[in-house]
Design a protein around this motif. Structure first.
Motif: not given
Length: 160
Positions: A25-41, A136-141
């Motif tokens: 879903t579009t929501e899952e896709y944006a959430q995946q991007a947020q998870e990728i961005a926040s996974s800095v080791p 560019l994904h925003f928190e609003s969806g």
């Protein structure tokens, strides 16, 4: 993998398609991007070797780098960490960005340091091109499509 937003990857209704197949879903896709961005080791800062990816003008219209006021300078490490600086020359706002690459999907995603949203993403291969799409994904969806236009390095004016 090359992500051509609007062509091989597109949004239709509440679904995201890649090569004409629903991937989430579009929501899952944006959430995946947020998870990728926040996974800095966690790494020792002194041990990280950076390779510049370049300086990009951000536009919502193809080929309009001359009128751009948004710029992004990015570098990547061997660990897949993305770091850089975002600058808005119209407002004099500048801040650091960080993110990572998902090795399986080859999606690169980053956002403002210490902020969850917005998140920008593109394929890692796209960052080697002179012009490429990004989302560019925003928190609003909401998700917006942008274009990254690589800027040439300034020529050394003192060369013979």
């Amino acid at each position: 993998m090359y992500y051509s937003y609007g062509d091989n990857l597109y949004f239709e209704g509440d679904s995201v398609y890649y090569n004409n197949e629903v991937i989430c879903t579009t929501e899952e896709y944006a959430q995946q991007a947020q998870e990728i961005a926040s996974s800095v080791p966690e790494v020792e800062p002194d041990s990280v070797e950076w390779m510049p990816l370049g300086v990009f003008a951000l536009t919502q219209e193809e080929g309009s780098a001359e009128d751009a006021t948004l710029f992004l300078q990015l570098a990547i490490s061997k660990e897949g960490i993305i770091a850089g600086t975002f600058q808005n020359t119209a407002t004099d706002e500048a801040f650091e960005v960080e993110g990572t690459i998902d090795r399986e999907s080859q999606r690169a995603a980053w956002g403002k340091v210490d902020a969850d949203w917005p998140i920008m993403e593109t394929g890692i291969y796209n960052l080697s091109e002179s012009e490429a799409g990004a989302l560019l994904h925003f928190e609003s969806g909401e998700t917006q499509q942008w274009t990254l236009i690589r800027l040439d390095e300034p020529e050394d004016s003192e060369s013979p």
